[in-house]
Motif scaffolding. Structure first.
Motif, mmCIF file in Angstrom:
data_model
loop_
_atom_site.group_PDB
_atom_site.id
_atom_site.type_symbol
_atom_site.label_atom_id
_atom_site.label_comp_id
_atom_site.label_asym_id
_atom_site.label_seq_id
_atom_site.Cartn_x
_atom_site.Cartn_y
_atom_site.Cartn_z
ATOM 1 N N LYS A 1 47.125 43.651 30.932
ATOM 2 C CA LYS A 1 45.760 44.514 29.993
ATOM 3 C C LYS A 1 46.346 44.549 28.358
ATOM 4 O O LYS A 1 45.705 45.377 27.979
ATOM 5 C CB LYS A 1 46.372 46.060 30.800
ATOM 6 C CG LYS A 1 45.691 46.114 32.207
ATOM 7 C CD LYS A 1 46.055 47.535 32.787
ATOM 8 C CE LYS A 1 45.773 47.698 33.965
ATOM 9 N NZ LYS A 1 45.739 48.630 34.932
ATOM 10 N N HIS A 2 47.292 44.061 28.405
ATOM 11 C CA HIS A 2 47.664 43.888 27.009
ATOM 12 C C HIS A 2 47.853 42.655 26.142
ATOM 13 O O HIS A 2 47.925 42.819 24.784
ATOM 14 C CB HIS A 2 49.600 44.403 26.617
ATOM 15 C CG HIS A 2 49.151 46.050 26.909
ATOM 16 N ND1 HIS A 2 49.413 46.748 28.678
ATOM 17 C CD2 HIS A 2 48.782 47.321 25.891
ATOM 18 C CE1 HIS A 2 49.436 47.578 28.372
ATOM 19 N NE2 HIS A 2 49.286 48.640 26.970
ATOM 20 N N ALA B 1 58.969 45.624 44.153
ATOM 21 C CA ALA B 1 59.369 45.448 45.763
ATOM 22 C C ALA B 1 57.300 45.546 45.698
ATOM 23 O O ALA B 1 57.135 46.026 46.869
ATOM 24 C CB ALA B 1 59.314 46.657 46.472
ATOM 25 N N HIS B 2 56.784 44.744 44.870
ATOM 26 C CA HIS B 2 55.609 44.447 44.544
ATOM 27 C C HIS B 2 54.873 43.983 45.913
ATOM 28 O O HIS B 2 54.526 43.765 46.773
ATOM 29 C CB HIS B 2 54.846 45.390 43.311
ATOM 30 C CG HIS B 2 53.454 45.346 43.647
ATOM 31 N ND1 HIS B 2 52.603 43.984 42.320
ATOM 32 C CD2 HIS B 2 51.987 45.644 44.579
ATOM 33 C CE1 HIS B 2 51.609 44.510 42.946
ATOM 34 N NE2 HIS B 2 50.696 45.436 43.619
ATOM 35 N N HIS C 1 59.667 40.747 36.960
ATOM 36 C CA HIS C 1 60.612 41.751 36.551
ATOM 37 C C HIS C 1 60.845 42.756 37.561
ATOM 38 O O HIS C 1 60.288 42.487 39.118
ATOM 39 C CB HIS C 1 58.927 42.141 35.860
ATOM 40 C CG HIS C 1 59.566 43.046 34.839
ATOM 41 N ND1 HIS C 1 59.882 45.032 34.988
ATOM 42 C CD2 HIS C 1 59.526 43.771 33.302
ATOM 43 C CE1 HIS C 1 60.113 45.697 33.691
ATOM 44 N NE2 HIS C 1 59.886 44.579 32.980
ATOM 45 N N LEU D 1 58.695 45.648 26.781
ATOM 46 C CA LEU D 1 58.409 44.402 27.352
ATOM 47 C C LEU D 1 56.279 44.190 26.772
ATOM 48 O O LEU D 1 56.977 43.055 26.390
ATOM 49 C CB LEU D 1 57.834 44.751 28.793
ATOM 50 C CG LEU D 1 57.017 44.225 29.661
ATOM 51 C CD1 LEU D 1 57.967 42.286 29.445
ATOM 52 C CD2 LEU D 1 56.166 44.574 30.753
ATOM 53 N N ILE D 2 56.042 44.898 26.461
ATOM 54 C CA ILE D 2 54.770 44.095 24.936
ATOM 55 C C ILE D 2 54.831 43.375 24.016
ATOM 56 O O ILE D 2 54.815 41.833 24.047
ATOM 57 C CB ILE D 2 54.192 45.100 24.839
ATOM 58 C CG1 ILE D 2 53.249 46.264 26.095
ATOM 59 C CG2 ILE D 2 52.541 44.554 24.254
ATOM 60 C CD1 ILE D 2 52.524 46.640 25.692
ATOM 61 N N HIS E 1 62.143 47.758 50.176
ATOM 62 C CA HIS E 1 62.085 47.133 48.953
ATOM 63 C C HIS E 1 62.242 45.318 48.764
ATOM 64 O O HIS E 1 62.511 44.666 47.805
ATOM 65 C CB HIS E 1 64.388 46.809 48.564
ATOM 66 C CG HIS E 1 64.006 48.243 48.944
ATOM 67 N ND1 HIS E 1 65.101 48.769 50.355
ATOM 68 C CD2 HIS E 1 64.770 49.080 48.347
ATOM 69 C CE1 HIS E 1 65.522 50.191 49.956
ATOM 70 N NE2 HIS E 1 65.509 50.436 48.853
ATOM 71 N N LEU F 1 55.636 42.411 51.382
ATOM 72 C CA LEU F 1 53.901 42.861 51.128
ATOM 73 C C LEU F 1 52.749 41.874 51.307
ATOM 74 O O LEU F 1 52.030 41.191 51.154
ATOM 75 C CB LEU F 1 53.914 43.907 49.827
ATOM 76 C CG LEU F 1 53.154 44.323 50.181
ATOM 77 C CD1 LEU F 1 52.374 45.389 51.105
ATOM 78 C CD2 LEU F 1 52.783 45.417 48.379
ATOM 79 N N ILE G 1 50.607 43.209 35.754
ATOM 80 C CA ILE G 1 49.444 43.824 35.940
ATOM 81 C C ILE G 1 49.290 44.685 34.347
ATOM 82 O O ILE G 1 48.514 44.839 34.320
ATOM 83 C CB ILE G 1 49.230 44.673 36.516
ATOM 84 C CG1 ILE G 1 48.934 44.076 38.387
ATOM 85 C CG2 ILE G 1 47.996 45.938 37.034
ATOM 86 C CD1 ILE G 1 49.094 44.449 39.527
ATOM 87 N N PHE G 2 50.389 45.120 34.050
ATOM 88 C CA PHE G 2 50.219 45.907 33.211
ATOM 89 C C PHE G 2 50.563 45.147 31.980
ATOM 90 O O PHE G 2 49.517 45.658 31.023
ATOM 91 C CB PHE G 2 51.761 46.985 33.399
ATOM 92 C CG PHE G 2 52.106 47.410 31.345
ATOM 93 C CD1 PHE G 2 50.936 48.518 30.574
ATOM 94 C CD2 PHE G 2 53.112 46.554 30.791
ATOM 95 C CE1 PHE G 2 52.083 48.993 30.323
ATOM 96 C CE2 PHE G 2 53.592 47.183 29.451
ATOM 97 C CZ PHE G 2 52.600 48.675 29.245
ATOM 98 N N TYR H 1 60.001 46.377 37.739
ATOM 99 C CA TYR H 1 59.863 47.511 38.299
ATOM 100 C C TYR H 1 58.270 46.553 38.709
ATOM 101 O O TYR H 1 57.536 45.683 38.085
ATOM 102 C CB TYR H 1 58.710 47.789 37.046
ATOM 103 C CG TYR H 1 60.391 48.560 36.313
ATOM 104 C CD1 TYR H 1 61.559 48.979 37.501
ATOM 105 C CD2 TYR H 1 60.468 48.670 34.806
ATOM 106 C CE1 TYR H 1 62.495 49.373 37.123
ATOM 107 C CE2 TYR H 1 62.002 49.254 34.644
ATOM 108 C CZ TYR H 1 62.900 49.643 34.568
ATOM 109 O OH TYR H 1 63.857 49.674 34.965
ATOM 110 N N ALA H 2 57.732 46.895 39.491
ATOM 111 C CA ALA H 2 56.357 47.230 40.544
ATOM 112 C C ALA H 2 55.290 47.460 39.488
ATOM 113 O O ALA H 2 55.454 47.983 38.510
ATOM 114 C CB ALA H 2 55.766 47.902 41.630
ATOM 115 N N GLY H 3 54.280 46.368 39.209
ATOM 116 C CA GLY H 3 53.003 46.559 38.207
ATOM 117 C C GLY H 3 53.212 45.663 37.486
ATOM 118 O O GLY H 3 52.627 45.673 36.457
#
Lengths: 421, 310
Positions: B121-122, B134-135, B110, B91-92, B168, B173, B117-118, B112-114
């Motif tokens: 950081k990069h 599902a975030h 995306h 991804l990065i 899901h 949320l 956020i991931f 995937y959850a987070g």
């Protein structure tokens, strides 16, 4: 070669010098003198003033990558990490490629580990190719030096396989290690089921996924009369089940990973994959029960669950990143910080040095005259900060880099070698 | 002028009530803009935005794209199924490759959850989360709040029920967090197997009976049942789901009051909601779509104008 350890406080319930501050003289790997103010010309000196000496610690659940996954950890780096963490012995899981599932892999590992200060004890794979289907050659592996059997990080889903393994191992007093998780309940979830998982929008692994399997394996142990050891138990319910089983007189033992004693799942709120472990970090309620279990002796030992991974496996989306912490070098500090108010120093030494060897039926080192020198020198009050460049493991997947830790092993002595951090 | 408290929009969780109010007020202005004869403003001229979608999306992507065009931003689109990415590039690396072409802002969906956020950081670019697993799906929650506010004048004190697959759902949320921050009461309603076990800890009511839930609420947000996401069966059949949680005209008319119907789309007509309900006067589904453009314009405008671009 002589070694003289000056002014160490001896912590060893099996030693006649327990609790005393003494000098210890080692010659040819044996403890030859324990006294006040020993003079020994030509001996290598280690000043242990203010530090403690205990029987060498043993980690009964570590993962190295030898053979096949040496870029994660090979025998040399793994033993260096263990020594830096204060361990004079490690039992390694069969999570290798090929798995440690026959005599040849067990012998390979034993040979590779010769000459190390750290004793390496292989845990053989319970099933052929670690596939969870057919029982592996447990007897042959025992003859070659396997100390127990487990499918490592693959929980045995097949109850029949687990039953037959327990029965089969009876004939040669073999120990089966269960890493308990019901895969149909855990599904592909990556974190503990709780408020945190709800906020993260991730499915959770309920405590029950572990407890169902612990309950099943206790039933099987009772039915077969076999010996079972639960590794890295993480839930309050598991502690309760094991307590009940022991009360019944079943041959059930257990260990807990140090990180499960210190961290709850709230540290995952930032999706930091360095906290991604399996079983997942649980709740404060579980932590409390795990500590109580240790205090009571329902849980016998503390382990590292050392799981080294190259950065590529960890530095990715939380969902796809690998489980595990490269933890051998921080296990003691993490355990100490979690339990210093709950356990006395002697109880900690028991969980680190004595219980693991009792469970695996290995000789227990004693800090006493005319015994083999197998010791760890440490200080529970020493504060230090883990720096990435000081990590001996090949893998630096740990959430503790840059964090202040309390409790450190300064040196080990084993197999005639002094290893100072 | 007030400033948003964060340079990314990764989730509603990071927003303050003031942030949300600021976005909604800014969206008021843009809603007026997009109803003018000339709908385009130069606010984001020379700002380059990459829409990176690792998961299929039609309307969210369209809505973002339209919002970007109305703001005069330059746009590039990158669509990759998660499987093609799992074949090699991380991804990065994918995102850094795009950023190397001088991109200022990333809109990312995306699986995937987070993931957002991931990524934050990069990389240096500003990131807007267009849905991560599902975030969260923050812009959907903001446009839903905007639509409720438009209908009732205020979100505070309103009772909103979210119906469907809560387990899901990123929409659920984000909606829960957003509505609560604005002072609404939130209930979730759906099959017991599709309800996170600890959802009550978020301060929501939980109901498994649709009629009871509808009688309680002012607004019902009917989620899409996304059968394609399921690897295992959480309920026996679509037919049975409709029997228990499908909203039809008969139930709607039998309620004591006139509730408002919302749906994040795309609608499975005849599954979670029947056509006559979707097309009824009580439905504000198409207003939601229109408001989505205004709200996304507001978010991108605020982030790009208030924080230095890379």
């Amino acid at each position: 070669m002589k070694f003289l350890i000056k002014s160490a406080t001896i912590v060893d319930p099996n030693s006649s010098f327990n609790g005393q501050v003494k000098d210890i003289l080692i010659d040819k790997g044996q403890i030859v003198q324990i006294d006040s103010e020993i003079e020994a010309k030509g001996a290598e000196l280690y000043d242990a003033t203010g530090q403690f000496v205990s029987p060498g610690w043993m980690d009964m659940h570590a993962n190295f990558g030898d053979p096949g996954l040496e870029t994660k950890e090979d025998i040399n780096s793994g033993c260096a990490a263990a020594a830096a963490g204060g361990f004079t012995a490690v039992a390694v899981m069969p999570n290798t490629n090929p798995p440690l599932h026959s005599k040849s892999e067990i012998e390979y590992l034993k040979n590779r580990a010769k000459g190390q200060a750290v004793d390496v004890f292989p845990i053989g794979s319970l099933s052929v190719k670690r596939e969870g289907v057919d029982i592996a050659e447990l007897y042959d592996m025992t003859q070659s030096g396997a100390v127990a059997f487990s499918d490592g990080n693959k929980p045995v889903q097949n109850a029949g396989l687990m039953m037959r393994s327990l029965q089969y191992a009876l004939a040669f007093n073999g120990l089966v290690i269960s890493y308990a998780e019901d895969a149909s309940i855990a599904e592909k979830a990556k974190v503990n089921e709780g408020v945190t998982s709800t906020y993260l929008g991730m499915k959770g692994i309920p405590n029950m996924a572990e407890e169902l399997m612990v309950a099943r394996d206790i039933f099987l142990a009772e039915y077969t009369g076999g010996k079972i050891h639960f590794t890295t138990v993480s839930t309050a319910g598991s502690v309760e089940l094991i307590r009940a089983a022991r009360k019944k007189g079943l041959q059930v033992t257990a260990d807990v990973a140090a990180h499960h004693l210190l961290l709850d799942d709230s540290v995952l709120m930032g999706f930091d994959s360095n906290y991604k472990v399996k079983p997942p970090l649980r709740s404060q309620h579980d932590i409390k029960a795990l500590k109580a279990g240790l205090k009571e002796g329902v849980i016998d030992a503390v382990v590292s669950q050392h799981t080294p991974h190259e950065i590529e496996f960890k530095d990715q989306e939380f969902e796809t990143s690998a489980f595990g912490i490269s933890s051998l070098e921080t296990t003691y500090a993490v355990f100490n910080m979690a339990c210093e108010k709950v356990l006395a120093l002697e109880e900690m030494v028991d969980a680190l040095a004595i219980s693991p060897r009792e469970i695996l039926n290995l000789e227990i080192p004693v800090v006493d005259l005319n015994k083999k020198a197998n010791i760890t020198i440490f200080d529970p009050d020493h504060k230090w900060t883990l720096a990435s460049e000081n990590i001996r493991s090949k893998s630096k997947n740990t959430p503790f880099i840059g964090k202040e830790l309390k409790g450190k092993a300064f040196a080990i002595f084993n197999n005639g070698q002094l290893k100072i951090n | 002028m007030q400033q948003l408290s964060n340079r990314h929009l990764l989730g509603i969780k990071d927003l303050t009530e003031n942030d949300i109010q600021l976005i909604l007020e800014t969206a008021d202005n843009f809603k007026e803009v997009i109803n003018r004869p000339i709908k385009k403003v130069p606010s984001l001229r020379d700002v380059t935005i990459a829409n990176i979608f690792f998961e299929n999306s039609t309307r969210t992507k369209l809505s973002f794209e339209l919002a970007q065009k109305r703001l005069s931003a330059d746009i590039i689109n990158f669509a990759a199924s998660s499987s093609s990415v799992s074949k090699g590039e991380t991804l990065i690396d994918t995102v850094n490759n795009i950023l190397a072409m001088k991109v200022d802002m990333i809109v990312m969906r995306h699986p995937y959850a987070g993931a957002g956020i991931f990524l934050s950081k990069h990389i240096n670019a500003q990131i807007i989360n267009a849905g991560d697993g599902a975030h969260e799906h923050p812009t959907q929650a903001l446009l839903d709040a905007f639509s409720i506010r438009q209908k009732y004048g205020d979100v505070a004190g309103k009772k909103v029920v979210i119906v469907g697959d809560i387990l899901h759902s990123r929409v659920a949320l984000s909606n829960i967090l957003c509505l609560q921050k604005l002072g609404a009461e939130v209930m979730v309603c759906g099959p017991t197997t599709l309800m996170p076990r600890y959802i009550k800890e978020l301060g929501v009511k939980v109901e498994h009976n649709l009629r009871k839930a509808l009688n309680w609420c002012d607004v019902a947000n009917m989620l899409r049942i996304q059968l394609e996401r399921f690897e295992i069966k959480y309920f026996p059949s679509i037919r049975e789901y409709s029997m228990m949680y499908g909203l039809n005209k008969q139930i709607l008319d039998s309620l004591d009051k006139e509730i408002t119907i919302m749906h994040p789309g795309p609608i499975n007509r005849g599954v979670e909601i029947t056509s006559d309900v979707a097309d009824s006067k009580q439905s504000i589904i198409l207003e939601q779509v229109e408001n989505g453009v205004a709200v996304r314009m507001a978010v991108m405008y605020l982030l790009a104008s208030q924080y230095p671009l890379v």
